[in-house]
Motif scaffolding. Sequence first.
Motif, PDB file in Angstrom:
ATOM      1  N   ALA A   1      31.217  40.206  48.925  1.00 38.42           N
ATOM      2  CA  ALA A   1      32.369  40.166  49.827  1.00 38.42           C
ATOM      3  C   ALA A   1      32.079  40.974  51.085  1.00 38.42           C
ATOM      4  O   ALA A   1      31.568  42.096  51.020  1.00 38.42           O
ATOM      5  CB  ALA A   1      33.617  40.709  49.141  1.00 38.42           C
ATOM      6  N   SER A   2      32.413  40.386  52.237  1.00 43.73           N
ATOM      7  CA  SER A   2      32.421  41.095  53.514  1.00 43.73           C
ATOM      8  C   SER A   2      33.872  41.518  53.762  1.00 43.73           C
ATOM      9  O   SER A   2      34.741  41.236  52.939  1.00 43.73           O
ATOM     10  CB  SER A   2      31.908  40.176  54.629  1.00 43.73           C
ATOM     11  OG  SER A   2      32.903  39.220  54.973  1.00 43.73           O
ATOM     12  N   PRO A   3      34.187  42.174  54.875  1.00 42.99           N
ATOM     13  CA  PRO A   3      35.586  42.537  55.118  1.00 42.99           C
ATOM     14  C   PRO A   3      36.554  41.358  55.116  1.00 42.99           C
ATOM     15  O   PRO A   3      37.722  41.509  54.759  1.00 42.99           O
ATOM     16  CB  PRO A   3      35.534  43.223  56.485  1.00 42.99           C
ATOM     17  CG  PRO A   3      34.170  43.836  56.532  1.00 42.99           C
ATOM     18  CD  PRO A   3      33.289  42.829  55.839  1.00 42.99           C
ATOM     19  N   SER A   4      36.108  40.150  55.487  1.00 46.01           N
ATOM     20  CA  SER A   4      37.043  39.021  55.564  1.00 46.01           C
ATOM     21  C   SER A   4      36.666  37.808  54.724  1.00 46.01           C
ATOM     22  O   SER A   4      37.451  36.875  54.598  1.00 46.01           O
ATOM     23  CB  SER A   4      37.196  38.572  57.024  1.00 46.01           C
ATOM     24  OG  SER A   4      36.019  37.909  57.473  1.00 46.01           O
ATOM     25  N   LYS A   5      35.468  37.795  54.139  1.00 47.07           N
ATOM     26  CA  LYS A   5      34.987  36.610  53.442  1.00 47.07           C
ATOM     27  C   LYS A   5      34.411  36.981  52.066  1.00 47.07           C
ATOM     28  O   LYS A   5      34.013  38.121  51.846  1.00 47.07           O
ATOM     29  CB  LYS A   5      33.878  35.913  54.250  1.00 47.07           C
ATOM     30  CG  LYS A   5      34.224  35.582  55.691  1.00 47.07           C
ATOM     31  CD  LYS A   5      35.195  34.428  55.811  1.00 47.07           C
ATOM     32  CE  LYS A   5      35.395  33.996  57.248  1.00 47.07           C
ATOM     33  NZ  LYS A   5      36.073  34.993  58.093  1.00 47.07           N
ATOM     34  N   VAL A   6      34.343  35.981  51.188  1.00 49.78           N
ATOM     35  CA  VAL A   6      33.581  36.140  49.951  1.00 49.78           C
ATOM     36  C   VAL A   6      32.610  34.963  49.852  1.00 49.78           C
ATOM     37  O   VAL A   6      32.980  33.815  50.118  1.00 49.78           O
ATOM     38  CB  VAL A   6      34.493  36.245  48.706  1.00 49.78           C
ATOM     39  CG1 VAL A   6      35.333  34.988  48.497  1.00 49.78           C
ATOM     40  CG2 VAL A   6      33.673  36.559  47.464  1.00 49.78           C
ATOM     41  N   ILE A   7      31.350  35.277  49.541  1.00 55.88           N
ATOM     42  CA  ILE A   7      30.280  34.275  49.501  1.00 55.88           C
ATOM     43  C   ILE A   7      29.870  34.071  48.053  1.00 55.88           C
ATOM     44  O   ILE A   7      29.586  35.045  47.343  1.00 55.88           O
ATOM     45  CB  ILE A   7      29.055  34.746  50.317  1.00 55.88           C
ATOM     46  CG1 ILE A   7      29.468  35.158  51.737  1.00 55.88           C
ATOM     47  CG2 ILE A   7      27.969  33.681  50.364  1.00 55.88           C
ATOM     48  CD1 ILE A   7      29.265  36.625  52.016  1.00 55.88           C
ATOM     49  N   ILE A   8      29.836  32.814  47.611  1.00 57.60           N
ATOM     50  CA  ILE A   8      29.420  32.494  46.243  1.00 57.60           C
ATOM     51  C   ILE A   8      28.217  31.575  46.315  1.00 57.60           C
ATOM     52  O   ILE A   8      28.275  30.491  46.905  1.00 57.60           O
ATOM     53  CB  ILE A   8      30.545  31.823  45.429  1.00 57.60           C
ATOM     54  CG1 ILE A   8      31.808  32.690  45.410  1.00 57.60           C
ATOM     55  CG2 ILE A   8      30.098  31.540  43.998  1.00 57.60           C
ATOM     56  CD1 ILE A   8      32.864  32.255  46.364  1.00 57.60           C
TER      57      ILE A   8
END
Length: 354
Positions: free
Chosen positions: A154-161
């Motif tokens: 997770a970044s401050p605004s996104k989550v990467i899967i």
Amino acid sequence: MAPSTQFELAQPPNDAISSLVFAPEAPTRLLVSSWDKNVYLYDTHTDAEGGGHGTLLQTFEHRAPVMDVCFGADDNEAFSAGMDWTVRRIDLESGDQTVVSKHAAPVRRVVYSREHSLLITASWDNTLHVLNPSNTSLTALTITLPGKPHAMAASPSKVIIAMTSRLVHIYDLAALGASLASGSGAAPEPWQQRESSLKFLTRAVAAMPSDAGYATSSIEGRVAVEWFDASAESQARKYAFKCHRQTGTAEDGAADVVFPVNALAFHPAFGTFASGGGDATVALWDAAAKRRMKIYQKFPDSVAALAFSSDGKYLAIGVCPGFETGMEDYSGEGRTKVVIRELGETEAKGKGAK
């Protein structure tokens, strides 16, 4: 400037390390999850009685191997993901454990977004669960994935899967929070759907603290750096490179020996990142300048996990036998180590960092 120092923590796990993470506030508070069915909480910089570096503050026993662990809203809350298909909230002060989510297969990854008060879990049942641990009246969202998830960040605004078949889905955390709060049970579409720049299975993903993008690594000795901005100009900046390889010799037909890149971690301030591989090395990279800054002395075994402290002064390295030479008679006992490196003032500073 103080020189860099490196030491091993006393009382390491008894089996392979699955993940490690520093606390959001205290830069010497470290959680480690292990295949030995435990989560370990250390203070990395207080020495226990009888000598040794660091203090094992507490051990939290689970029913099955622990695949991942993260801190929650503060330094006293943690969440674990297990092979027993459950996600647990751990009160690090009292030791109490509460099951907050149940999947239909082992849970591979768990991340907590402090900015959005969201817990996201990724399971081999091909689903994500999204919940707000501080508001149990909200029904958790279940998102069906097109592939088995192997890495998440997770970044401050996104989550990467990152999933099988080179699939990468990126979700907007604010949109996930809004869907959860609506109570409709309907999950939003991915903010972006991408195909990995790497040709082989993704092993790790790490998000840039700047919220600009992310890095992924594969089982085939490569790392890719990508940006969220979908514009052609921004996408032209993405790149991939080979790493964690040993140059072939005449004896082995001059072919390079390729190792998996098991771990990635971004420095919280400098935009640089560390990679750790099955070749038992850790390298530091300047993401903007596209160059390797440093490679550390070889460790005794494979590097399984990496984490920078919140102040960027320490790098935690999980070292344990990998499966590079086969799986017969595997045992991490006595060979598993948690190494803490105190970074020099400019050690992780990239070329353009201020």
